[in-house]
Design a protein around this motif. Structure first.
Motif, mmCIF file in Angstrom:
data_model
loop_
_atom_site.group_PDB
_atom_site.id
_atom_site.type_symbol
_atom_site.label_atom_id
_atom_site.label_comp_id
_atom_site.label_asym_id
_atom_site.label_seq_id
_atom_site.Cartn_x
_atom_site.Cartn_y
_atom_site.Cartn_z
ATOM 1 N N ASN A 128 -6.161 -7.340 58.968
ATOM 2 C CA ASN A 128 -6.312 -5.771 59.173
ATOM 3 C C ASN A 128 -6.313 -5.037 57.808
ATOM 4 O OD1 ASN A 128 -5.746 -3.061 59.648
ATOM 5 N ND2 ASN A 128 -4.979 -3.506 61.935
ATOM 6 N N LYS A 136 -1.956 -6.370 57.693
ATOM 7 C CA LYS A 136 -1.325 -7.059 58.710
ATOM 8 C C LYS A 136 -2.329 -8.137 59.255
ATOM 9 C CE LYS A 136 2.215 -3.747 60.401
ATOM 10 N NZ LYS A 136 2.876 -3.191 61.584
ATOM 11 N N ARG A 137 -1.791 -9.125 59.798
ATOM 12 C CA ARG A 137 -2.343 -10.016 60.468
ATOM 13 C C ARG A 137 -2.477 -9.518 61.868
ATOM 14 N NH1 ARG A 137 -0.409 -16.220 59.024
ATOM 15 N NH2 ARG A 137 -1.661 -16.463 57.155
ATOM 16 N N THR A 138 -3.665 -9.468 62.312
ATOM 17 C CA THR A 138 -3.934 -9.121 63.933
ATOM 18 C C THR A 138 -3.849 -10.478 64.795
ATOM 19 O OG1 THR A 138 -5.318 -7.355 63.219
ATOM 20 C CG2 THR A 138 -5.547 -7.945 65.354
ATOM 21 N N GLU A 141 0.067 -7.498 63.660
ATOM 22 C CA GLU A 141 -0.424 -6.342 64.272
ATOM 23 C C GLU A 141 -0.965 -7.041 65.810
ATOM 24 O OE1 GLU A 141 -1.712 -2.422 65.104
ATOM 25 O OE2 GLU A 141 -1.137 -3.022 63.139
ATOM 26 N N ARG A 184 -2.543 -7.140 69.224
ATOM 27 C CA ARG A 184 -3.741 -7.025 69.952
ATOM 28 C C ARG A 184 -3.380 -7.443 71.317
ATOM 29 N NH1 ARG A 184 -8.236 -3.899 70.335
ATOM 30 N NH2 ARG A 184 -9.694 -4.570 71.633
ATOM 31 N N HIS A 216 -13.819 -6.964 68.515
ATOM 32 C CA HIS A 216 -12.540 -6.940 67.941
ATOM 33 C C HIS A 216 -12.020 -8.419 67.270
ATOM 34 C CE1 HIS A 216 -12.225 -2.795 69.395
ATOM 35 N NE2 HIS A 216 -12.970 -3.455 70.452
ATOM 36 N N PRO A 258 -10.007 -10.713 65.545
ATOM 37 C CA PRO A 258 -8.372 -10.870 65.148
ATOM 38 C C PRO A 258 -8.305 -12.063 64.195
ATOM 39 C CG PRO A 258 -8.597 -12.337 67.096
ATOM 40 C CD PRO A 258 -10.085 -11.567 67.000
#
Length: 397
Positions: free
Chosen positions: A2, A7-9, A37, A39, A99, A101
């Motif tokens: 991200n 941050k890692r999503t 993060e 999701r 989106h 990730p």
């Protein structure tokens, strides 16, 4: 990564009430992590009216839902699984395109989760897989689970047997983390209802001895008729006196609607001896398991989670065949006489004492915190290799 927050999503997908119950504590810790993060993508039975629309449980917990992606045909409960898989791949390909990730976290072995894994793998998105290496010979989930393993970059098996099996499947040892079972952790950490609260919440008299029952269709290629198997269970419950049967609904597998209808009819025909609730939710379900005289059916929870409680369990048919079993579990075939005999044995004081001595192989300590730490630090950019065993080297897959 991200770009705004560094941050890692981590996209986490949940499609069923049972799966969400296992993931709940882990999702809360991912959300709280300064390096990750969350999701959260909700799909499958959670959004299906005929299956209880259990997204309400997620909403009640206050977890932020990033996307709601319907994949089940409300009008066709017996839609061929291949069609649902195809739709799910297409839906999640759109999701991962819009989106993307840093990794997709998936639990288990259901066909919906397999389809999500296919969509992620096709987009070269790393997969973190929980509960790989398990064995359930009586369900089509067996092949889905192992396929997800071969697509996954990192693995979180729930017990030592499963971890060893992943290595034999060619997964590199430094990608396999035996963290224990999320269900076991839930049992040890989640506050339970009192028995009186459970009675008020369900509307049933559970101060008397009661059995907790969940029955799903068998989905292996040689599986029998789910209606006949559900009927056999109902006949066995009728034949065993002195027990109130608290029954929950079946899952979204082909034949699940038939099993649920059979159980609903049984409860309606025996109001003094049985009650039906489509979904108890995590806290009520674990509380019911805590007080039950016996847990019966063929849900994985009957095999995996009952040892922690030391409660007798009757595992019917072959859906869970191959799983690591503890001393508290009695296995029987899916016929009325066999089920009745197993229930009667499970309810004896002698077997109750045996069940209390069960030692769960799924206790990994702080399982969810261990998973979060690994998600924060694992190198998802590394190429996947096939592990041939000690001293043999490994080649790129």
């Amino acid at each position: 990564m991200n770009r705004l927050s560094c941050k890692r999503t981590i996209a986490t997908v949940t499609s069923t009430r049972a799966e969400y119950g296992l993931l709940r504590g882990l999702l809360q810790k991912i959300q709280a992590s300064p390096a990750l993060e969350l999701r959260l993508v909700v799909t499958g039975a959670h959004l299906c009216g005929r299956l209880g629309r259990t997204v309400a449980e997620i909403e009640a917990d206050g977890l932020p839902i990033a996307a709601r992606l319907p994949i089940l045909d409300e009008t066709c409960p017996d839609e061929p699984v291949a069609r649902t898989i195809a739709r799910t791949i297409a839906v999640f390909d759109d999701e991962f395109t819009a989106h993307r990730p840093d990794a997709v976290l998936l639990l288990g072995d259901r066909f919906e989760i397999f389809a999500v894994a296919v969509a992620a793998a096709a987009r070269h998105i790393p997969i973190a897989h929980i509960s790989g290496g398990d064995v359930t010979l009586g369900a089509a989930d067996e092949s889905y689970r192992h396929c997800i393993t071969k697509m996954a970059a990192v693995h979180f098996p729930s017990c030592a047997d499963s971890a060893a099996r992943l290595l034999r499947m060619g997964e590199a040892p430094d990608t396999v983390f035996c963290v224990g079972g999320l269900g076991d952790e839930n049992i040890r950490t989640l506050p339970k209802m009192s028995r009186e609260e459970l009675c008020r919440s369900t509307g049933f008299d559970l101060m008397q001895p009661f059995g907790l029952v969940t029955y799903h269709p068998e989905t292996a290629c040689d599986a029998g008729d789910p209606a006949a198997q559900a009927d056999a269970l109902c006949r066995a419950m009728t034949a065993v006196p002195g027990v109130f049967w608290l029954i929950t609904g079946s899952n979204a597998d082909a034949g699940g609607a038939v099993c649920t209808a059979k159980m609903q009819d049984f409860a309606a025909s025996h109001p003094d001896r049985a009650g039906f609730i489509n979904s108890l939710g995590l806290r009520r379900y674990l509380s019911a398991m805590n007080y039950a005289a016996v847990v019966a059916g063929n849900s994985s929870s009957g095999v995996v989670e009952t040892p922690t409680f030391g409660v007798p369990a009757v595992n019917i048919g072959s859906r869970q065949a191959g799983r690591t079993l503890c001393a508290n579990v009695i296995c029987c075939e899916a016929s009325a006489p066999a089920i009745e005999a197993a229930l009667r044995r499970a309810l004896t004081p002698r077997f109750r004492q045996i069940a209390r001595t069960a030692q769960s192989p799924y206790n990994g300590g702080d399982t969810s915190a261990r998973i979060v730490k690994i998600l924060e630090t694992f190198d998802f950019s590394r190429p996947k290799v096939f592990y041939d065993g000690p001293g043999t080297g490994s080649g790129r897959a």
